[in-house]
Design an enzyme around this catalytic site. Sequence first.
Site, PDB file in Angstrom:
ATOM      1  CD  GLU A 204      -2.801   1.378   0.308  1.00  0.00           C
ATOM      2  OE1 GLU A 204      -2.876   2.454  -0.308  1.00  0.00           O
ATOM      3  OE2 GLU A 204      -3.537   0.413   0.076  1.00  0.00           O
ATOM      4  CG  ASP A 208      -0.817   5.199  -1.384  1.00  0.00           C
ATOM      5  OD1 ASP A 208      -1.429   4.639  -2.306  1.00  0.00           O
ATOM      6  OD2 ASP A 208      -1.260   5.287  -0.229  1.00  0.00           O
ATOM      7  CB  SER A 496      -5.585   2.253  -2.194  1.00  0.00           C
ATOM      8  OG  SER A 496      -6.492   1.732  -1.283  1.00  0.00           O
TER       9      SER A 496
END
Length: 568
Positions: A204, A208, A496
Amino acid sequence: MRIGLAQNNLDKGYEHLMDVSDPSSSNFGKHWTADDVINAFRPSDETEREVRNWLIDGGIPSSRISHSENKGWFAFYATVEEAEKLLYTTYHEYKDSVTGGVMPSSDEYHLPKNIRRHIDYITPGIKLLAPVESWQKKRDSKIPQARKDIEKRILHEVLQTSPNGHYNNSDLSTCKIPNGTHPVAANIDGGMQASDDLNYAGTECNLDLQLAYPIVYPQTLTDYEVDDYIVQSDQEDTYTFGFNTFLDALDGSYCTFAAYNETGNDPNLDQAYPDPRIGGWAGKLMCGTFKPTNVISLSYGGQESDLPISYQKRQCLEYMKLGLQGVSFLFASGDSGVSNYPGDIDGPTGCLGPNLDVFNPTWPGTCPFVTSVGATKVYPGKTVYDPESAVYDPAGHPYSVNFSSGGGFSNVYPIPKYQASAVSTFFEKHNPPYKSYSALAGDTSNITKKADIDALVGSSGGVYNRIGRGIPDIAAVGDNIAVYSGGRVRLSGGTSASAPIVSAVFNRINEERLNAGKSPIGFLNPSLGISDSMTRMSARTEPAESPTVMVSGNFNVNYIHKNSMLLV
């Protein structure tokens, strides 16, 4: 003792925010200072005067009474006898059976009728604050065993038991940026930064950074890591909650902000600091430690139905206050379509209501003062020049679990005026083929009360709210994305991914505005072609998913600034 004074003009917050956020306004971009915000919503002169006089008449000398910096509190020392006389009550000491901690409280207290409307909260009063160990047991009890047993993922990857919110420097070097480029560290309440151990690499966090860096470089990125090692190790901890301690660190006044009968952090939902557990943050709760950046994109969240109404409405007001100061909040809309994913948190379908078919929108995206970001994809046989389509990936194609871009309508917040035309167009051109209901959860003095979905639905047989705020507001590609994590290339996706992409783009727009001597955009929604976004999200090239199609959604957080992007 502390007296929480009733805030003033909160009902005008929307009007004030639109005044500086609507491009058609003469005050567009003329954002407020923190002091401007405090003064606009501080208790009225009448409230301050009446409560102060009541305290003095009740035996508390004026010299003892202090006024908090955020103007929301009166604080003073009092003997037990003075407090009991003032509030017509009897105080007791309550001992926690597990930790032995002792807290003063009363069964009830009384206020004069002419004073009641001026006061939000009194402490110590009737609210017991759970000691940390007892609090942790309550939190653990909220994590159902069924959820622990089902397959977990972070962006469709297997969830490890160790904290995987860390980026990895060697993974980051694969980006199209110079080797050795990495975020500046900024830790909140014991947050931890990068790991050089590939086993601790977080898909994650790597995703990003790797999506945002190529867009914003050579601007710097700052990694804001929130909460200590113990909290970060518990991925469920940030699934539904997890934002109050972050907002505390951005705005010191929020630490003691009182609204909707909720004051400061919730002892049953938010991590308390100092954290006496081994490995816990031993320092005090950080309040106003970091200046908020211009764009804040958060890629995790939970469901609106799982949070008390007072808790989320108080937090929603903070997004409004920071929006007045020119801060843009963007939240991933979730990866589970119109619901949560199956489990004991929201039932076997992830939907709500007696028949387990009522749509279950995500939080905090439903707050009208933030921007909700959905995910699109290019389907087989299509190109980027074709109309975009919302993501719908059945389990096994290509991920082990279903992935449907999140969307829906709030059960707590009405359709904001800036969105009314978009929602009307959506219903006119793409009316959902389901029954609906039209009722919203009202304010409550019970700080533990959640929206009563069964009562809202009534006998209508509806599965979605026709008068609630609609999400998402905007969308970007969020599927079939290559990310380097743990030393190897992985296929990833999710809202996300969409959130940091959109955030980075707006960061570049802000950069151009700042270079031209203008201000950042601030609250984005009035500046967006929201109607076009909602219409496109409904113009799918694949059949619309069933209301019971669910996918897990475990998200992370980014923060972007003119010269720094901040990731939590």
